[in-house]
Design a protein around this motif. Structure first.
Motif, mmCIF file in Angstrom:
data_model
loop_
_atom_site.group_PDB
_atom_site.id
_atom_site.type_symbol
_atom_site.label_atom_id
_atom_site.label_comp_id
_atom_site.label_asym_id
_atom_site.label_seq_id
_atom_site.Cartn_x
_atom_site.Cartn_y
_atom_site.Cartn_z
ATOM 1 N N ILE A 121 122.908 -27.336 112.729
ATOM 2 C CA ILE A 121 121.506 -27.754 112.816
ATOM 3 C C ILE A 121 121.105 -27.997 114.279
ATOM 4 O O ILE A 121 120.009 -28.432 114.564
ATOM 5 N N GLY A 122 122.027 -27.719 115.213
ATOM 6 C CA GLY A 122 121.704 -27.872 116.632
ATOM 7 C C GLY A 122 122.195 -29.161 117.241
ATOM 8 O O GLY A 122 122.133 -29.343 118.446
ATOM 9 N N ALA A 123 122.667 -30.061 116.390
ATOM 10 C CA ALA A 123 123.197 -31.330 116.882
ATOM 11 C C ALA A 123 124.005 -31.982 115.773
ATOM 12 O O ALA A 123 123.741 -31.753 114.599
ATOM 13 N N TYR A 124 125.004 -32.761 116.148
ATOM 14 C CA TYR A 124 125.760 -33.496 115.137
ATOM 15 C C TYR A 124 126.301 -34.775 115.743
ATOM 16 O O TYR A 124 126.345 -34.922 116.964
ATOM 17 N N ASP A 125 126.688 -35.709 114.900
ATOM 18 C CA ASP A 125 127.330 -36.900 115.448
ATOM 19 C C ASP A 125 128.696 -37.122 114.809
ATOM 20 O O ASP A 125 128.962 -36.679 113.701
ATOM 21 N N VAL A 126 129.571 -37.728 115.587
ATOM 22 C CA VAL A 126 130.905 -38.064 115.089
ATOM 23 C C VAL A 126 131.101 -39.561 115.268
ATOM 24 O O VAL A 126 130.427 -40.178 116.097
ATOM 25 N N ASN A 304 121.581 -34.370 107.509
ATOM 26 C CA ASN A 304 122.417 -34.238 108.708
ATOM 27 C C ASN A 304 123.251 -32.964 108.618
ATOM 28 O O ASN A 304 123.099 -32.172 107.683
ATOM 29 N N ASP A 305 124.145 -32.766 109.608
ATOM 30 C CA ASP A 305 124.903 -31.514 109.668
ATOM 31 C C ASP A 305 125.956 -31.412 108.573
ATOM 32 O O ASP A 305 126.538 -30.361 108.370
ATOM 33 N N ARG A 306 126.242 -32.542 107.885
ATOM 34 C CA ARG A 306 127.197 -32.506 106.762
ATOM 35 C C ARG A 306 126.483 -32.239 105.445
ATOM 36 O O ARG A 306 127.093 -32.260 104.389
#
Ligand code: GDP
Ligand code: MG
Length: 374
Positions: A121-126, A304-306
């Protein structure tokens, strides 16, 4: 001041443009349907047709810099609180930017999260030891430069990837220049340490030329030797990012209307305009009226990306949003506003301003053409 064209005024008054043009001719003005009228002229003209014109000046700045505190259920507002860092990975082609982003994401997605299926999606967080880091994974240079060109300062930290077997290359230098110009601190990740011909000392030596000197050589630049392939030392890289974030004292107030930047946007056949947004301040919630550039709407879904559906997204949180009337532009800002009407007003006002600018140049020509025909 606000202007309106002859055609628009006629439409709003419910009279024929031809009649307005005739009236203006009677007053000695030769105009076409696209001619912009100032408030005075419009008011006089309208009164001839028994209308009263109200000049409601539109103050976009005022609408968008609304400082209202939007509290949560607890009603608390502790002001600005620490927020996760937003990181962009830059470096020369083939030095391992994509591999590094993929490896960081893969090693930090807990099994079971949406079946482990991730989407771009162009960005993700961990999450690292309970603390979050947001990575922008749009192609580094373009995202960074286009956003900077549009005034969005979304990156807090740059991770500069340099392949240990290749050293400093043209795009490495470019990345350093961009980061320095933006005043964004750089962490150097010397990648491909698993390769037999890896030479990290050479990389360090080459970077001293750019005043980037490692701590053990008496400087203050953080270097981490990693391998995206074996995932060696990726945890140290993440720790260093968090350490740097602490030094920067990054903060934002979540108890406000959300504002931030568009990271990516596209038109999805099924879902309509889809935009990945990065919240910089405030909290974005389902149902919030938003405006970005010439487009507006209400937040319909946030993902989100998940693939998790979210109800809200706070500072530094990247989410894919649906519900906008059109596809916004990457790098543009977005604002959550008081109501859908305000969102629409802002978008309409911006659209009209653009149209007026176009008209201001074309009406001259058409006026000349009109005289030529007379
Ligand atoms: P980008 O152009 O910077 O995004 O680089 P990529 O991530 O596409 O990587 C370029 C090539 O280097 C690919 O063939 C990767 O498999 C390889 N590569 C990336 N990281 C490593 C690493 O740590 N070790 C080794 N041996 N190869 C790597
Ligand atoms: Mg790549």
């Amino acid at each position: 001041s606000d202007v309106i064209t002859v055609g628009e005024l006629a439409k709003r008054m419910g009279v024929k443009s031809k009649d307005l043009i005739t009236e203006l001719m009677r007053q000695g003005q030769m105009v076409t349907i696209n001619h912009p009228l100032d408030y005075e002229t419009a008011a006089i003209l309208a009164s001839e047709f028994n209308y009263e014109v109200e000049n409601v000046a539109f103050d976009e700045e005022h609408v968008l810099t609304d400082d209202a505190v939007i509290t949560d259920e607890s009603g608390s507002d502790e002001g600005a609180i620490p927020r996760p860092p937003v990181v962009t990975i830059m470096g020369h082609v083939d030095h391992g930017k994509t591999s590094l982003l993929d490896a960081i994401r893969a090693t930090n997605v807990t099994s079971g999260e949406a079946g482990g299926i991730t989407q771009h999606i162009g960005a993700y967080d961990v999450t690292v030891n309970g603390r979050k880091i947001t990575f922008l994974d749009t192609p580094g240079h373009e995202a960074f430069t286009s956003m900077r060109a549009r005034g969005a300062k979304v990156t807090d930290i740059v991770v500069l990837v340099v392949a240990a077997d290749d050293g400093v290359m043209p795009q490495t230098k470019e990345a350093i220049n961009h980061s320095k110009a933006a005043g964004v601190p750089i962490i150097v990740a010397i990648n491909k340490m698993d390769k037999p011909d890896a030479n990290p000392d050479r990389v360090k030596q080459e970077l001293t030329e750019f005043e980037m000197v490692p701590e053990d050589w008496g400087g203050d630049t953080i270097f981490v030797e990693v391998s995206a392939k074996t995932t060696a030392n990726l945890d140290s890289l993440l720790e260093m990012i968090l350490l740097q974030a602490e030094v920067l004292e990054l903060k934002a107030n979540p108890h406000k209307r959300a504002k931030g930047a568009i990271v990516e946007a596209r038109l999805d056949r099924g879902r309509g305009p889809v935009a990945t947004v990065l919240v910089e301040e405030g909290t974005l919630r389902i149902g919030d009226p938003i405006v970005s550039g010439l487009h507006y709407g209400r937040v319909r879904t946030m993902t989100n990306d998940r693939g998790d559906r979210l109800e809200e997204a706070g500072p530094s949180c990247p989410v894919e949003v649906t519900g906008l009337s059109g596809t916004p532009v990457a790098g543009d800002t977005f604002h959550a506003v008081e109501s859908e009407k305000v969102a629409k007003d802002v978008a309409t006002h911006r659209q009209r301003k653009i149209r007026e600018q176009e008209l201001a140049t074309t009406s001259k020509i058409s006026l000349e053409q009109l005289y030529a025909r007379l």
